[in-house]
Design an enzyme around this catalytic site. Structure first.
Site, PDB file in Angstrom:
ATOM      1  N   CYS A  16      18.555  -9.942 -34.392  1.00 25.69           N
ATOM      2  CA  CYS A  16      17.564 -10.777 -34.205  1.00 25.69           C
ATOM      3  C   CYS A  16      16.226 -10.299 -34.964  1.00 25.69           C
ATOM      4  CB  CYS A  16      17.347 -11.087 -32.894  1.00 25.69           C
ATOM      5  SG  CYS A  16      18.484 -12.121 -31.962  1.00 25.69           S
ATOM      6  N   HIS A  56      19.985 -16.086 -31.926  1.00 25.58           N
ATOM      7  CA  HIS A  56      21.131 -15.443 -31.546  1.00 25.58           C
ATOM      8  C   HIS A  56      22.299 -16.305 -30.992  1.00 25.58           C
ATOM      9  CE1 HIS A  56      22.338 -11.648 -29.572  1.00 25.58           C
ATOM     10  NE2 HIS A  56      22.604 -12.348 -28.646  1.00 25.58           N
ATOM     11  N   HIS A 109      28.225 -11.696 -36.422  1.00 28.37           N
ATOM     12  CA  HIS A 109      28.275 -11.392 -37.883  1.00 28.37           C
ATOM     13  C   HIS A 109      29.449 -11.469 -38.871  1.00 28.37           C
ATOM     14  CE1 HIS A 109      28.749  -7.863 -35.437  1.00 28.37           C
ATOM     15  NE2 HIS A 109      29.216  -7.045 -36.536  1.00 28.37           N
TER      16      HIS A 109
END
Length: 152
Positions: A16, A56, A109
């Site tokens: 973040c 997020h 990710h």
């Protein structure tokens, strides 16, 4: 890691912080309104790139269809850019969810890892497994039944 949610960001989440441009030494390679792509601080090989959503999202199960589309689009375009820039021999696309799957940062990710013969990573799959045909059939049936509820 201590985290606290603030809007679409989580305080204490290193990804973040990258998405909010709070980490000035980030080797960013791409940014749009949906994703950021950058080199990890400890790359597996040169050219190793991470693609993250700017908001997020903890893991694949928190991902909505629209953001999944944008992450997929960026992943494909960046894979092509990495191929063009590195003269790779292959590419691993890795997306892990949960500690058991080696997810060390709880922010979704995608790893784009260029590969070359004889690189430091080596093989990522076991050479063989010892599952019985019955075990494979039972797992297949459970997943097939769970997948029967999927609709476009």
């Amino acid at each position: 890691m201590v985290v606290a949610r603030q809007g679409s960001m989580v305080t204490g989440c290193p990804f973040c912080e990258i998405a909010e441009r709070e980490t000035p030494d980030t080797r960013e390679v791409y940014r749009d309104r949906w994703v950021v792509a950058f080199f990890p601080t400890e790359p597996a090989v040169l050219g190793h790139t991470l693609v993250i959503p700017r908001r997020h999202v903890r893991d694949i199960w928190e991902l909505d269809d629209e953001l999944a589309h944008h992450i997929g689009w960026a992943t494909l375009r960046l894979a092509t850019a990495i191929r063009d820039a590195t003269n790779l021999a292959g590419l691993n696309v890795i997306q892990s969810n949960g500690e058991a799957a080696s997810q060390t940062v709880p922010h979704l990710h995608v790893h784009l890892v260029p590969r070359w013969d004889g690189d430091a990573i080596g093989q990522i799959w076991p050479p063989e497994t010892s599952y019985t045909e019955g075990e494979k059939d039972r797992a297949w049936e459970r997943v097939r039944n769970a997948a029967a509820h999927i609709s476009e």
